[in-house]
Design a protein around this motif. Structure first.
Motif, PDB file in Angstrom:
ATOM      1  N   GLY A  36       0.800  -1.218   0.000  1.00 58.01           N
ATOM      2  CA  GLY A  36       0.000   0.000   0.000  1.00 58.01           C
ATOM      3  C   GLY A  36       0.827   1.258   0.000  1.00 58.01           C
ATOM      4  N   LEU A  37       2.032   1.197  -0.583  1.00 56.65           N
ATOM      5  CA  LEU A  37       2.979   2.309  -0.555  1.00 56.65           C
ATOM      6  C   LEU A  37       3.418   2.692  -1.959  1.00 56.65           C
ATOM      7  CD1 LEU A  37       5.245   0.888   2.294  1.00 56.65           C
ATOM      8  CD2 LEU A  37       3.638   2.803   2.545  1.00 56.65           C
ATOM      9  N   THR A  38       4.071   3.828  -2.068  1.00 53.82           N
ATOM     10  CA  THR A  38       4.748   4.227  -3.299  1.00 53.82           C
ATOM     11  C   THR A  38       6.190   4.575  -2.956  1.00 53.82           C
ATOM     12  OG1 THR A  38       4.021   6.524  -3.019  1.00 53.82           O
ATOM     13  CG2 THR A  38       2.656   5.100  -4.416  1.00 53.82           C
ATOM     14  N   PRO A  39       7.130   4.354  -3.885  1.00 55.00           N
ATOM     15  CA  PRO A  39       8.534   4.667  -3.601  1.00 55.00           C
ATOM     16  C   PRO A  39       8.736   6.147  -3.279  1.00 55.00           C
ATOM     17  CG  PRO A  39       8.341   3.270  -5.537  1.00 55.00           C
ATOM     18  CD  PRO A  39       6.948   3.721  -5.198  1.00 55.00           C
ATOM     19  N   GLY A  40       9.619   6.421  -2.332  1.00 50.74           N
ATOM     20  CA  GLY A  40       9.883   7.792  -1.916  1.00 50.74           C
ATOM     21  C   GLY A  40      11.360   8.021  -1.669  1.00 50.74           C
ATOM     22  N   ALA A  73       7.844  13.494   2.846  1.00 49.62           N
ATOM     23  CA  ALA A  73       8.740  12.341   2.726  1.00 49.62           C
ATOM     24  C   ALA A  73       8.667  11.457   3.964  1.00 49.62           C
ATOM     25  CB  ALA A  73      10.173  12.821   2.503  1.00 49.62           C
ATOM     26  N   GLU A  74       8.453  12.079   5.103  1.00 51.36           N
ATOM     27  CA  GLU A  74       8.422  11.343   6.366  1.00 51.36           C
ATOM     28  C   GLU A  74       7.063  10.687   6.619  1.00 51.36           C
ATOM     29  OE1 GLU A  74      10.510  12.413  10.631  1.00 51.36           O
ATOM     30  OE2 GLU A  74       9.211  13.915   9.695  1.00 51.36           O
ATOM     31  N   ALA A  75       6.007  11.225   6.006  1.00 49.64           N
ATOM     32  CA  ALA A  75       4.642  10.811   6.327  1.00 49.64           C
ATOM     33  C   ALA A  75       4.350   9.320   6.152  1.00 49.64           C
ATOM     34  CB  ALA A  75       3.644  11.639   5.512  1.00 49.64           C
ATOM     35  N   PRO A  76       4.852   8.647   5.100  1.00 49.27           N
ATOM     36  CA  PRO A  76       4.514   7.218   4.950  1.00 49.27           C
ATOM     37  C   PRO A  76       5.118   6.314   6.019  1.00 49.27           C
ATOM     38  CG  PRO A  76       5.160   8.176   2.842  1.00 49.27           C
ATOM     39  CD  PRO A  76       5.524   9.171   3.896  1.00 49.27           C
ATOM     40  N   GLY A  77       6.064   6.825   6.804  1.00 49.37           N
ATOM     41  CA  GLY A  77       6.604   6.030   7.898  1.00 49.37           C
ATOM     42  C   GLY A  77       7.783   5.149   7.535  1.00 49.37           C
ATOM     43  N   LEU A  88      16.267   5.201   8.246  1.00 44.68           N
ATOM     44  CA  LEU A  88      15.177   4.280   7.938  1.00 44.68           C
ATOM     45  C   LEU A  88      14.461   3.861   9.214  1.00 44.68           C
ATOM     46  CD1 LEU A  88      17.007   1.940   5.401  1.00 44.68           C
ATOM     47  CD2 LEU A  88      15.200   3.578   4.834  1.00 44.68           C
ATOM     48  N   THR A  89      13.151   3.717   9.120  1.00 47.67           N
ATOM     49  CA  THR A  89      12.390   3.067  10.187  1.00 47.67           C
ATOM     50  C   THR A  89      12.466   1.552   9.971  1.00 47.67           C
ATOM     51  OG1 THR A  89      10.350   3.081   8.903  1.00 47.67           O
ATOM     52  CG2 THR A  89      10.809   5.025  10.278  1.00 47.67           C
ATOM     53  N   GLY A  90      11.875   0.796  10.887  1.00 48.72           N
ATOM     54  CA  GLY A  90      11.839  -0.656  10.700  1.00 48.72           C
ATOM     55  C   GLY A  90      11.181  -1.060   9.394  1.00 48.72           C
ATOM     56  N   PRO A  91       9.955  -0.577   9.113  1.00 50.07           N
ATOM     57  CA  PRO A  91       9.314  -0.899   7.837  1.00 50.07           C
ATOM     58  C   PRO A  91      10.117  -0.384   6.635  1.00 50.07           C
ATOM     59  CG  PRO A  91       7.684  -0.105   9.395  1.00 50.07           C
ATOM     60  CD  PRO A  91       9.024   0.134  10.027  1.00 50.07           C
ATOM     61  N   GLY A  92      10.762   0.764   6.800  1.00 51.49           N
ATOM     62  CA  GLY A  92      11.560   1.299   5.707  1.00 51.49           C
ATOM     63  C   GLY A  92      12.750   0.415   5.391  1.00 51.49           C
ATOM     64  N   ARG A  93      13.374  -0.098   6.420  1.00 50.35           N
ATOM     65  CA  ARG A  93      14.500  -1.005   6.197  1.00 50.35           C
ATOM     66  C   ARG A  93      14.033  -2.298   5.528  1.00 50.35           C
ATOM     67  NH1 ARG A  93      19.556  -0.662   7.775  1.00 50.35           N
ATOM     68  NH2 ARG A  93      20.836  -2.539   7.531  1.00 50.35           N
ATOM     69  N   GLU A  94      12.895  -2.786   5.950  1.00 53.18           N
ATOM     70  CA  GLU A  94      12.376  -4.020   5.372  1.00 53.18           C
ATOM     71  C   GLU A  94      12.133  -3.880   3.866  1.00 53.18           C
ATOM     72  OE1 GLU A  94       8.240  -6.585   5.510  1.00 53.18           O
ATOM     73  OE2 GLU A  94       8.878  -5.555   7.323  1.00 53.18           O
ATOM     74  N   VAL A  95      11.480  -2.797   3.470  1.00 59.47           N
ATOM     75  CA  VAL A  95      11.144  -2.638   2.056  1.00 59.47           C
ATOM     76  C   VAL A  95      12.382  -2.321   1.224  1.00 59.47           C
ATOM     77  CG1 VAL A  95      10.557  -0.167   2.070  1.00 59.47           C
ATOM     78  CG2 VAL A  95       9.418  -1.700   0.469  1.00 59.47           C
ATOM     79  N   THR A  96      13.334  -1.565   1.762  1.00 60.04           N
ATOM     80  CA  THR A  96      14.524  -1.234   0.978  1.00 60.04           C
ATOM     81  C   THR A  96      15.467  -2.429   0.833  1.00 60.04           C
ATOM     82  OG1 THR A  96      15.491  -0.230   2.970  1.00 60.04           O
ATOM     83  CG2 THR A  96      14.505   1.251   1.359  1.00 60.04           C
ATOM     84  N   VAL A  97      15.508  -3.292   1.829  1.00 62.66           N
ATOM     85  CA  VAL A  97      16.291  -4.532   1.669  1.00 62.66           C
ATOM     86  C   VAL A  97      15.700  -5.384   0.552  1.00 62.66           C
ATOM     87  CG1 VAL A  97      16.838  -6.741   2.761  1.00 62.66           C
ATOM     88  CG2 VAL A  97      17.236  -4.618   4.005  1.00 62.66           C
TER      89      VAL A  97
END
Length: 243
Positions: A36-40, A73-77, A88-97
């Protein structure tokens, strides 16, 4: 010689970078869409952010050519600002990995393609990889603020040579980007003015100054090594398999 080389190698590096970014776009978008996200911002800086927090000032400089709203940029978490740094947040690290795995697999597919026996395929990756690493090390002395903020890049222990070349080239591009920003700022231009600047003597002077500022990083390589780097990167396929 290094100034001329800096001018010649730039579009070769950019071709490799842009073609890979173009090739991964559909799969990365799908990866995000399933969440449910878009790249940022996190995907623009993932190679650095997976390794370390990045100063806010460096991110602002990196994004100077595009509309950039830090709050948006920060809003999606996926990224957050802490103590003057983006991380990176936890979810951010997960998706970027997961995105990094897409980059790695796509690079391997593109660069292994050999439509002609004269094309080296992945042998070119092996040849240029240590040279790019030496450039990154030299850039710690010759690079500007964004290059220094976005290096080193994340290199997991199981990364393939293609994965490593992708992230190292991404970092190397910031060396020239810093040089270009310094050149037009030194000429007294604003970002709007440099983006609107037409071809002509003023534009040529800025490009020449960019080459002068970018050139020192290539002095770490001898003439033969510069040819290996130029030829190896130039021989990498850029998406012919997708046409």
């Amino acid at each position: 010689m290094p100034m001329l080389y800096a001018a010649v190698v730039r579009p070769v590096i950019d071709r490799v970078h842009v073609s890979l970014r173009r090739a991964v776009r559909p799969e990365v978008k799908d990866l995000y869409a399933r969440r449910g996200l878009t790249p940022g911002l996190e995907i623009d800086l993932y190679a650095a952010l997976l390794d370390h927090p990045v100063p806010e000032a460096a991110v602002a400089a990196r994004m100077v050519y595009w509309p950039f709203d830090p709050d948006a940029a920060e809003a999606p978490g996926l990224v957050e600002r802490v103590d003057g740094h983006w991380r990176l947040t936890g979810p951010g690290r997960e998706v970027t990995v997961e995105a990094d795995k897409v980059f790695a697999a796509t690079a391997e597919r593109l660069w292994s393609y050999r439509p002609s026996p004269s094309m080296p395929g992945l042998a070119a990756v092996e040849a240029v990889l240590p040279l790019v690493q030496r450039l990154l090390e030299a850039g710690r002395v010759t690079g500007g603020p964004v290059f220094n903020a976005l290096t080193p890049v994340w290199e997991p222990t199981d990364a393939s040579p293609s994965a490593l070349l992708n992230t190292r080239l991404e970092a190397l591009r910031h060396h020239r980007a810093d040089a270009h920003r310094a050149a037009w700022i030194g000429a007294g231009l604003t970002v709007d003015q440099i983006q609107a600047l037409a071809p002509g003597p003023e534009r040529e002077a800025i490009e020449e100054e960019t080459n002068r500022l970018d050139a020192p990083v290539y002095e770490v390589l001898d003439d033969d090594e510069r040819l290996v780097l130029l030829g190896g990167l130039g021989a990498l396929a850029d998406g012919l398999t997708d046409r």
